[in-house]
Design a protein around this motif. Structure first.
Motif, short mmCIF file in Angstrom:
data_model
loop_
_atom_site.label_atom_id
_atom_site.label_comp_id
_atom_site.label_asym_id
_atom_site.label_seq_id
_atom_site.Cartn_x
_atom_site.Cartn_y
_atom_site.Cartn_z
N ASN B 97 0.82 -1.21 0.00
CA ASN B 97 0.00 0.00 0.00
C ASN B 97 0.85 1.27 0.00
N VAL B 99 1.07 2.90 -2.52
CA VAL B 99 0.36 3.70 -3.51
C VAL B 99 -1.02 4.04 -2.97
N GLN B 100 -1.39 5.31 -3.03
CA GLN B 100 -2.82 5.61 -2.86
C GLN B 100 -3.29 6.30 -4.13
N ARG B 128 14.35 7.60 4.11
CA ARG B 128 13.63 8.87 4.29
C ARG B 128 14.37 10.02 3.62
N ILE B 135 6.99 14.73 -2.29
CA ILE B 135 5.86 14.96 -1.39
C ILE B 135 4.73 13.98 -1.69
N CYS B 136 4.15 13.44 -0.62
CA CYS B 136 2.96 12.60 -0.75
C CYS B 136 1.93 13.14 0.21
N ARG B 137 0.71 13.31 -0.26
CA ARG B 137 -0.34 13.85 0.61
C ARG B 137 -1.24 12.74 1.15
N CYS B 138 -1.14 11.55 0.57
CA CYS B 138 -2.10 10.49 0.94
C CYS B 138 -1.63 9.58 2.06
N THR B 139 -0.36 9.21 2.05
CA THR B 139 0.06 8.03 2.83
C THR B 139 0.70 8.34 4.16
N GLY B 140 1.17 9.58 4.37
CA GLY B 140 1.97 9.83 5.56
C GLY B 140 3.31 9.12 5.48
N TYR B 141 3.67 8.68 4.31
CA TYR B 141 4.99 8.07 4.01
C TYR B 141 5.23 6.72 4.69
N VAL B 142 4.42 6.35 5.66
CA VAL B 142 4.72 5.17 6.47
C VAL B 142 4.84 3.94 5.56
N GLN B 143 3.80 3.73 4.74
CA GLN B 143 3.80 2.52 3.92
C GLN B 143 4.69 2.67 2.68
#
Lengths: 802, 158
Positions: B97, B99-100, B128, B135-143
């Motif tokens: 996941n 990808v969002q 990191r 920049i990603c707005r969906c995932t919070g970078y965790v996954q």
């Protein structure tokens, strides 16, 4: 625990494989033959009268195919309150007001043409502070309303008042009362893909509109109303969604650029695309509005809440979009987060010359929960009760009806609070005031649809072809959350196929049945319910065909085998095991007899049965298809703002541990624990993805993000100055899924799209208070504010000591 | 005035006429119609347009097209094998996941590939840092971080 094959499993998002290979087609990739590029000229003033517009030079630029102003298109009003026109020709009321538009053969030419348009303005007095704008005698932003009637005030004529019980009496009788004022900033949703659309008319003016909307039928309706006003009544409209690059609230309403694109396409007789630059996205996309909250609440000597009173002022900006309806959702935490018998809420939305506002993920809930939960900590302190215990005492419980009329079905809020307490180390860490602190906040949100329109329904159509392939036509959309995968899991589970057999087609008004939109965290719940119902029908049809054709298929198999091998003996089969659909089942696309699941003769691929049923040669061929339109049994809010508008509600608690650097003012988040009630997780990995992503946006809301709007102008229209968190802002988030299957949810699921964002900011603010004893009530809590507050507190202490 | 440049694009030698003021992203998206690299901001702030030039992840929206002469360019389109088998990073993003909405994904994967090509055994911090400009707005970078970490493990073990 029931045993599921696909529900609750971490099915990968294989349906979206094009997103990792670079082949996914978003609006920015979409090209149509002969397509032109549209560009918009915006106002140079926050409030001005347009004296003249000269487009002659722009029209002469080679490659320019059309230049339009408010004088070239019908002067009709659009928007939820019908308070603006598509192109403004008399008065501009904000910097983003659209004054003219160009269509040209390239973006570059279109941009060049904008520079050639000459507009003369006469500046008018502007007003940017909603409190000032509310005062009697303040200059009016609009002199007439949408119906042409004179307007007396800048306050929108929308009444957002909830009054339950007797707040004044309860206040007098309370042992402890606190009062707080809180403010939240303008927030840009920051979808990674910018806004854009393509409008294309056929030769008789039927429109195909490629839009990123997450409410395709709503968009169609708005365009249809617009068409009726501009002489295109009854022209056909088809709205198609490309792959959508993020939404977060921005795709709820039809934006003005979309109407402009339609006008340019109409004028040029060619497809036209408008695609925003990032700067345009920041300057002109309606953001989440600023709010000011005054909140007061009290409890008795045992720490039981007695009343809550909250008043909110929302900066609407110059025109009205759905942002003005967010108070309906603000009412939810105000009235229904924790048990509180007496509630008063009132919100006003006020016109100013600022950028007009929209909604964002959470739809007002993040702002209202920030107020409620910071105030809850304040009240707990006043009453001398531990803040976690205070919340536990007042927590919501299953079966209760809240003052707003919400009927709580399942409610594991107790488990959310205790999980957070445990995982954040509450008892060991709380109350030290040594620069490190822990805090928590909870939430309630709609999780079973939200009846904001008269229909909260969705339609779904499932067809299974003779190859055993399943196409699902859904009227909803996906904006990145993974609905294809989750819906495929639900359907696979229901009909006995595998998720990879199922192809989900979203976002086309011509193919899908009506849907209220992928908003309000409603998709999994509502579409899932429809999918189960349609899936059951499809399965029944397949099994009925199996009863008819499996014996025929077997007999023809045996005949063929006998031809090949004369020694073949036909096995003796008990056909009564398969003579009724009730006696059959399907697993992984194979039909089998329930009483003889291992009998290889009765195990037959669905595709063979469907192929046989189609190719009968006698005029009685059959195919498998079912459709369901499902509208949940919920209520609209009534005139008192009461009603059970969702089938179920989600709860959750976020805990934060922070460290405050008293030298630099920086707040470091050491840990976030987000425990969320999801009913049953359909796909735990995807659920966690929603929680992580929302929590990060929540951290940005708490600490870094603010659209700087100075006298109506956006001063930080780029990703360098607007501080979205990056991967280097390493925030350890632990997402905890709390399961308590919902009786109405599809396989027990509740919605989880928005909740993760909601309690994050107040949990962080409360943790900061626990760390340094300063209660921040104005977001974002930047190092500058922290440092200033620490200094002010020091001075105050010194003065007191002296 | 157009000029011809020659470079290697996804293991294929190509020669193409360009205007000297184009960016590499413009050439890729508008001329070659390879739209995997995205224009999220156009000014080098979001990373959605990241491609690899001579082993380094760069923002193609800022990269002057004349600079690619003789260089080796890899885009997201060049990652999977000819038979369609996904690169371990692509596979991992789907499985974990990472990808969002997917708009940052091409750039994320290219930044991660540049990292793993140089450092097959990265720490979480290395990962990191490698995607700090994406920049990603969906995932919070965790996954996303998890997708990269798991892909690295898989690549090491095969």
């Amino acid at each position: 625990m029931e045993d599921f094959l696909y529900v609750g499993k971490d099915v990968p998002r294989t349906a979206e494989i094009n997103k990792v290979t670079g082949r996914a087609v978003y609006i920015d990739e979409l090209k149509r033959p002969g397509m032109l590029y549209g560009k918009i000229l915006y106002s140079r003033y926050a409030h001005a009268r347009i004296k003249s517009i000269n487009t002659e030079k722009a029209k002469k630029l080679p490659g320019v195919k059309a230049v339009i102003t408010g004088y070239d298109i019908p002067d009709v009003r659009v928007g939820f309150m019908e308070d603006q026109t598509v192109l403004k020709r008399d008065v501009v009321r904000q910097y983003r007001d659209e004054v003219a538009a160009v269509a040209a053969t390239s973006r570059e030419i279109a941009e060049e043409a904008l520079d050639l348009i000459e507009v003369e303005y006469e500046e008018l007095p502007a007003i940017f502070d909603p409190v000032e704008a509310m005062k009697p005698g303040a200059p009016l932003i609009h002199e007439l309303d949408g119906h042409g009637r004179p307007v007396k005030s800048n306050v929108l004529p929308l009444r957002w008042t909830l009054n339950v019980g007797d707040v004044e009496k309860a206040r007098r009788e309370s042992a402890y009362v606190v009062k707080d004022s809180l403010t939240t900033p303008w927030i840009n949703q920051c979808c990674l893909g910018t806004s854009g659309c393509v409008a294309e008319f056929d030769s008789v003016n039927n429109l195909t509109f490629y839009s990123q909307t997450n409410v395709i039928f709503g968009a169609k309706q708005r365009i249809s109303r617009y068409f009726a006003k501009i002489g295109l009544k009854d022209k056909k409209i088809r709205v198609i969604n490309p792959i959508v690059a993020g939404s977060f609230g921005t795709k709820l309403d039809t934006d003005i650029y979309e109407f402009i694109c339609i006008q340019l396409a109409l004028k040029t007789r060619r497809p036209v695309k408008i695609q925003f630059t990032r700067e345009e996205e920041f300057r002109t996309l309606p953001p989440r509005q600023t709010t000011r909250f005054e909140i007061e609440q009290g409890c008795d000597k045992n720490g039981m809440l007695t009343f809550r009173k909250a008043e909110a002022i929302l900066d609407n900006g110059a025109y009205t979009s759905w942002g003005a309806t967010t108070p309906s959702v603000m009412m939810m935490p105000i009235s229904s987060l924790y048990r509180v018998p007496n509630v008063y809420f009132n919100a006003v939305c006020v016109y100013t010359n600022n950028i007009y506002s929209q909604a964002m993920r959470g739809y007002g809930n993040p702002q209202a929960s920030f107020a409620v939960e910071v105030s809850m900590d304040h009240l707990a302190e006043e009453a001398g009760i531990d803040a976690a215990e205070f919340r536990m005492k007042n927590r919501n419980r299953p079966g209760e009806v809240t003052p707003m009329g919400l009927k709580i079905t399942t409610c594991p809020l107790d488990r959310c609070i205790t999980t957070v307490k445990e995982k954040i180390g509450w008892d060991q860490k709380r109350g030290k005031k040594n620069g490190r602190g822990v805090g928590m906040a909870s939430l309630i949100h709609v999780a079973g649809g939200a009846r904001v329109y008269l229909s909260d329904g969705t339609g779904i159509r499932i067809k299974v072809d003779e190859n055993g392939h399943v196409d699902v036509l859904s009227g909803s959309t996906d904006q990145g959350q993974g609905s294809q995968t989750v819906l495929a899991q639900i359907i696979a589970e229901t009909i006995g196929f595998r998720p990879e057999d199922i192809n989900i087609i979203f976002g086309d008004t011509a193919l899908g049945l009506w849907d209220a939109g992928t908003h309000a965290s409603r998709h999994t719940f509502i579409a899932g319910n429809a999918a189960i119902r349609a899936g059951e029908k499809v399965k029944r049809q397949i099994l009925e065909l199996a009863v008819e054709y499996v014996p025929k298929l077997l007999k023809s198999d045996f005949r063929k085998q006998k031809k090949k091998d004369p020694d073949f003996h036909e096995p003796e089969l008990d056909f009564t095991l398969i003579d009724n659909p009730e006696k059959l089942d399907i697993k992984d696309r194979m039909i089998f007899a329930k009483k003889a699941p291992e009998n290889p003769n009765f195990r037959i691929d669905v595709a063979r049965v469907l192929n046989r049923a189609l190719n009968v040669g006698n005029g009685e061929s059959k195919t498998v298809m079912a459709e369901v339109f499902w509208d949940p049994p919920t209520q609209m809010l009534n005139s008192e703002m009461k009603g059970n508008w969702s089938c179920t509600y989600a709860f959750g608690t976020t805990g934060a541990e922070v460290e405050v650097d008293t030298e630099t003012g920086e707040v470091k988040i050491l840990k976030l624990v987000a425990a969320h009630d999801v009913g049953r997780a359909m796909n735990p990995t995807l659920v966690k993805g929603q929680i992580y992503g929302a929590a990060y946006i929540g951290v940005g809301f708490a600490l870094t993000e603010k659209l700087q709007v100075v006298e109506g102008r956006v001063m930080n229209p780029n990703l360098r100055d607007y501080k979205v968190l990056t991967a280097l802002d390493d925030i350890p988030v632990e997402a905890v899924i709390v399961e308590d299957p919902d009786p109405m949810g599809p396989y027990g699921a509740k919605g989880i799209g928005e909740p993760g964002l909601v309690p994050t900011a107040p949990a962080i603010a409360n943790a900061i208070y626990d760390a340094i004893g300063i209660r921040f009530t104005d977001l974002p809590i930047t190092p500058e504010k922290v440092l200033a507050a620490i200094r002010a507190k020091k001075q105050e202490n010194q003065q007191r000591d002296a | 005035m157009k000029r011809e440049i020659a470079f290697t694009l996804n293991n294929e030698e190509i020669a193409v006429e360009v205007e000297p003021n184009w960016t590499l992203l413009y050439l890729l998206r508008e001329v070659l119609e390879m739209t995997g690299a995205k224009e999220g901001c156009g000014v080098g702030e979001c990373g959605a347009c990241t491609v690899i030039v001579d082993g380094n992840a760069i923002s193609s929206c800022l990269y002057p097209v004349m600079e690619v002469e003789g260089k080796n360019v890899t885009t997201i389109e060049g990652l999977s094998k000819e038979d369609g088998t996904l690169h371990p990073l692509q596979q991992s993003f789907i499985e974990n996941n990472g990808v969002q909405c997917g708009y940052c994904t091409s750039g994320m994967i290219m930044s991660a590939k540049a990292l793993l090509d140089k450092n097959p055994d990265p720490t979480e911090n290395d990962i990191r840092v490698s995607i700090a400009g994406n920049i990603c707005r969906c995932t919070g970078y965790v996954q996303i971080v998890e997708s990269i970490r798991k892909a690295a493990e898989k690549m090491k073990n095969t």
